[in-house]
Design an enzyme around this catalytic site. Sequence first.
Site, PDB file in Angstrom:
ATOM      1  N   GLN A  51     -13.262 -19.385  -5.770  1.00  0.00           N
ATOM      2  CA  GLN A  51     -12.726 -18.892  -4.551  1.00  0.00           C
ATOM      3  C   GLN A  51     -11.442 -19.727  -4.186  1.00  0.00           C
ATOM      4  O   GLN A  51     -10.773 -19.316  -3.206  1.00  0.00           O
ATOM      5  CB  GLN A  51     -13.847 -18.566  -3.442  1.00  0.00           C
ATOM      6  CG  GLN A  51     -14.766 -17.517  -4.186  1.00  0.00           C
ATOM      7  CD  GLN A  51     -15.794 -17.175  -2.973  1.00  0.00           C
ATOM      8  OE1 GLN A  51     -16.648 -17.904  -3.000  1.00  0.00           O
ATOM      9  NE2 GLN A  51     -15.417 -16.318  -2.129  1.00  0.00           N
ATOM     10  N   LEU A  95     -15.969 -14.101   1.428  1.00  0.00           N
ATOM     11  CA  LEU A  95     -15.062 -14.591   2.089  1.00  0.00           C
ATOM     12  C   LEU A  95     -13.624 -14.194   1.153  1.00  0.00           C
ATOM     13  O   LEU A  95     -12.514 -14.217   1.597  1.00  0.00           O
ATOM     14  CB  LEU A  95     -15.039 -16.248   2.101  1.00  0.00           C
ATOM     15  CG  LEU A  95     -15.942 -16.592   3.076  1.00  0.00           C
ATOM     16  CD1 LEU A  95     -16.032 -18.201   2.733  1.00  0.00           C
ATOM     17  CD2 LEU A  95     -15.886 -16.348   4.457  1.00  0.00           C
ATOM     18  N   HIS A 136     -25.413 -14.289  -5.118  1.00  0.00           N
ATOM     19  CA  HIS A 136     -23.891 -13.841  -4.844  1.00  0.00           C
ATOM     20  C   HIS A 136     -23.040 -14.593  -5.382  1.00  0.00           C
ATOM     21  O   HIS A 136     -22.063 -14.535  -6.154  1.00  0.00           O
ATOM     22  CB  HIS A 136     -23.819 -13.831  -3.350  1.00  0.00           C
ATOM     23  CG  HIS A 136     -22.547 -13.410  -2.691  1.00  0.00           C
ATOM     24  ND1 HIS A 136     -22.203 -12.381  -2.133  1.00  0.00           N
ATOM     25  CD2 HIS A 136     -21.394 -14.030  -2.864  1.00  0.00           C
ATOM     26  CE1 HIS A 136     -20.953 -12.377  -1.845  1.00  0.00           C
ATOM     27  NE2 HIS A 136     -20.414 -13.470  -2.300  1.00  0.00           N
ATOM     28  N   HIS A 140     -20.082 -14.925  -8.799  1.00  0.00           N
ATOM     29  CA  HIS A 140     -18.579 -15.370  -8.837  1.00  0.00           C
ATOM     30  C   HIS A 140     -18.283 -16.003  -9.762  1.00  0.00           C
ATOM     31  O   HIS A 140     -17.128 -15.903 -10.610  1.00  0.00           O
ATOM     32  CB  HIS A 140     -18.463 -16.279  -7.534  1.00  0.00           C
ATOM     33  CG  HIS A 140     -18.140 -15.438  -6.336  1.00  0.00           C
ATOM     34  ND1 HIS A 140     -17.013 -14.724  -5.985  1.00  0.00           N
ATOM     35  CD2 HIS A 140     -18.661 -15.493  -5.148  1.00  0.00           C
ATOM     36  CE1 HIS A 140     -16.831 -14.090  -4.915  1.00  0.00           C
ATOM     37  NE2 HIS A 140     -17.936 -14.620  -4.181  1.00  0.00           N
TER      38      HIS A 140
END
Length: 170
Positions: A51, A95, A136, A140
Amino acid sequence: MAKLEIIKLPDPLLREISAPVEQVDSNINQLFDDMLDTMYAAPGIGLAAIQVAVPKRMVVIDIADDPEKRNPLCMVNPKIVKRSDILRPYEEGCLSLPDVLVDIERPDTVTIEYIDRQGKQQTLEADDILATAIQHEVDHLDGKLIIDFLSRLKRDIIVRRFKKQARQTA
Ligand code: NI
């Protein structure tokens, strides 16, 4: 320590599979510090390295809602080795997908193996919101996002909205 930029949908990097970390050195620890700064500033309860555009298998999580009681969990190469049969629904945000909430049912309890900031192998059993956050974030690392739990139709609508937004701010 530095705050990094969080990439957002439709950035194709979010779909990349992150590579295992070979060695936990000072560069890795620096990145953990920067990821924690970035997550706390957002604010969020979890962040994967991808991210911040770094395709390495690294995750930070802190489910404490009081800044006075921070308790960061930093994981290198996390691997879920056991999942409970009991599922629990939770409304998840991300996010990288601002303003999107998805109801997801995941195993209520998971056992995870990872390497800590000192390079030591660890095993952790987590339940409740921590279990949700871990699953979660591990998603990613495999290029999986919360919208993948939606129907194709709903997912496409959200992706289209983000593409439009990206065009408008470009
Ligand atoms: Ni996320």
